[in-house]
Scaffold this motif. Structure first.
Motif, short mmCIF file in Angstrom:
data_model
loop_
_atom_site.label_atom_id
_atom_site.label_comp_id
_atom_site.label_asym_id
_atom_site.label_seq_id
_atom_site.Cartn_x
_atom_site.Cartn_y
_atom_site.Cartn_z
N SER A 54 94.83 1.84 52.17
CA SER A 54 93.77 1.32 53.03
C SER A 54 94.19 -0.06 53.50
N SER A 55 94.22 -0.25 54.79
CA SER A 55 94.63 -1.54 55.34
C SER A 55 93.59 -2.62 55.08
N THR A 56 92.39 -2.21 54.64
CA THR A 56 91.33 -3.21 54.42
C THR A 56 91.35 -3.78 53.01
N LEU A 57 92.08 -3.14 52.07
CA LEU A 57 92.19 -3.66 50.72
C LEU A 57 93.38 -4.61 50.67
N ASN A 77 98.02 2.32 43.90
CA ASN A 77 99.10 2.32 44.88
C ASN A 77 99.96 1.06 44.68
N PRO A 78 101.25 1.20 44.40
CA PRO A 78 102.09 0.02 44.12
C PRO A 78 102.28 -0.87 45.33
N GLN A 79 101.85 -0.41 46.51
CA GLN A 79 101.98 -1.25 47.70
C GLN A 79 100.88 -2.30 47.80
N ILE A 80 99.83 -2.18 46.98
CA ILE A 80 98.74 -3.15 47.03
C ILE A 80 99.25 -4.47 46.43
#
Length: 417
Positions: A54-57, A77-80
């Motif tokens: 989610s681009s909003t997180l 998600n490791p991208q966060i």
């Protein structure tokens, strides 16, 4: 800005707070609940984008390194992006080689005391606090002209108590909503206080003086304040503090020259590596790290001789090594953790029973990692928020009688600031 507490309005542990402003969101902590059976079976809170994308997180901001505040991170998600203190990251990564189900977290950015961080519409100002978890922060968060203060976990009676006094003397101003922990409520009467780390040091000095054999202190190696307390008491009584490889790596990971560790310049310190830990080091392909303990290493055949002049940071599974080394003559065990870990069927309960079978004295010497009710009153009065919401507590019903402007929230309830 609005907020939603996913866990924590009625329990200690598993803390997770979601903040939203203009469609953007951040999380403050993402902890594993204390009653969780394991990580795999514990669901993530209902936060959009945690498991997917989610681009909003925008980020998850961790207040400190206790697992009830970060333990669900391995499932996201490791991208966060992750934000935490530099020492917090270092200690978590050092511990991961030794602790079951642990992970090596990677911080995208580091929190620093009184240095604001911009995350989209959110301005986050970390405030270093006194807590049993090293490198712990409270946080001011501002967005949309609204201001939130999250206490995280904190206390006033540790070795960094001056940080609490600094917070009282220079509190966050114009706070619309304060989220304040209440771990001590229900554990301590409203007019009682916890003993200080300095008082514990005196108690340990007294006990070490009258212990004929090895003093075995069962405490968390990640409770750095307590390790310092024990080291100081050991040194004052002419004893050497013995630590294992896990504790050695955690102490080094603090990055602080003032923390005792197996390094040049530190005396009254030795490293003993139990048999099962030696196997673990080889299995994890990190056996080479013992090279850094050269000059500090204590071998099994030396334990019995050194026992009357030693204090060991101890866990129950080490008893077999000490027994085989004939190093238990005159030994005493000092439990220096929360008494809740002595509940029936727990590892602490098993250790206590083992001591009884062996005729080893077992005594609890501990103080809380959390603020007493009186210190929480001082904090709430200094901040003087328009609204105070209890968090990290089993006793939220006690808040209205102790503090002003209390509003009781529910898990998963959105609250406009």
């Amino acid at each position: 800005m609005r907020l939603r507490i996913h866990r924590g309005t009625r329990e200690i542990g598993g803390t997770c707070i979601e903040l939203e402003s203009g469609g953007s969101r951040i999380l403050l902590d993402l902890g594993l609940p204390l009653d969780a059976r394991d990580l795999a079976s514990t669901p993530l809170p209902n936060v959009e984008g945690l498991a997917g994308s989610s681009s909003t997180l925008l980020a998850i901001v961790l207040s400190h390194g206790h697992r009830d505040h970060w333990g669900l991170i391995p499932k996201v998600n490791p991208q966060i992006p992750l934000l935490m203190g530099r020492a917090t990251e270092s200690i978590i990564r050092a511990a991961a080689d030794f602790v079951p189900d642990a992970v090596k977290l990677n911080a995208t950015r580091h929190l620093e005391h009184n240095k604001p961080i911009q995350l989209g519409p959110f301005t986050v100002l970390p405030r270093l606090v006194d807590h049993s978890g090293f490198d712990a922060y409270a946080m001011e968060v501002e967005a949309d002209g609204k201001r939130l203060f999250y206490s995280g976990d904190l206390r006033a009676h540790g070795r960094k108590g001056s940080l609490f006094e600094a917070l009282i003397n220079n509190p966050p101003r114009n706070i619309d909503t304060m989220l304040m922990e209440g771990s001590s409520l229900g554990r301590l009467a409203d007019d009682q206080t916890f003993p200080s780390e300095a008082a514990l040091e005196e108690t340990f000095v007294d006990r070490f003086k009258i212990t004929a054999g090895m003093a075995l202190v069962a405490c968390s190696a990640q409770n750095i304040d307590r390790v310092v307390t024990i080291y100081r008491a050991a040194k004052r009584t002419g004893r050497t503090l013995i630590v294992d490889a896990y504790a050695s790596e955690v102490l080094k990971a603090t990055g602080q020259d003032s923390i005792p560790k197996p390094a040049p310049g530190w005396s009254n310190l030795a490293v003993f590596i139990p048999k099962s830990q030696r196997v673990q080091l080889v299995r994890n392909n990190i056996a080479a790290l013992v090279d850094s303990y050269r000059g500090f290493r204590l071998w099994p055949e030396e334990l019995a001789e050194h026992a009357p002049r030693s204090v060991m940071l101890f866990r129950g599974w080490m008893m077999r090594d000490l027994d085989q080394a004939k190093a238990l003559a005159g030994a005493k065990v000092f439990w220096s953790q929360w008494d809740g870990y002595l509940s029936e069927g727990s590892a602490g309960d098993a250790l206590k029973a083992d001591c009884e079978r062996r005729g080893i004295t077992f005594e609890s010497i501990h103080t809380s990692g959390h603020a007493s009710p009186g210190d929480l009153k001082r904090l709430a009065s200094a901040v003087d928020p328009k609204r105070l919401i209890p968090i990290h507590t089993f006793e939220r019903e006690k808040f209205p009688s102790l503090f002003q402007n209390v509003v009781l929230a529910d898990d998963d309830e959105w609250i406009d600031m």
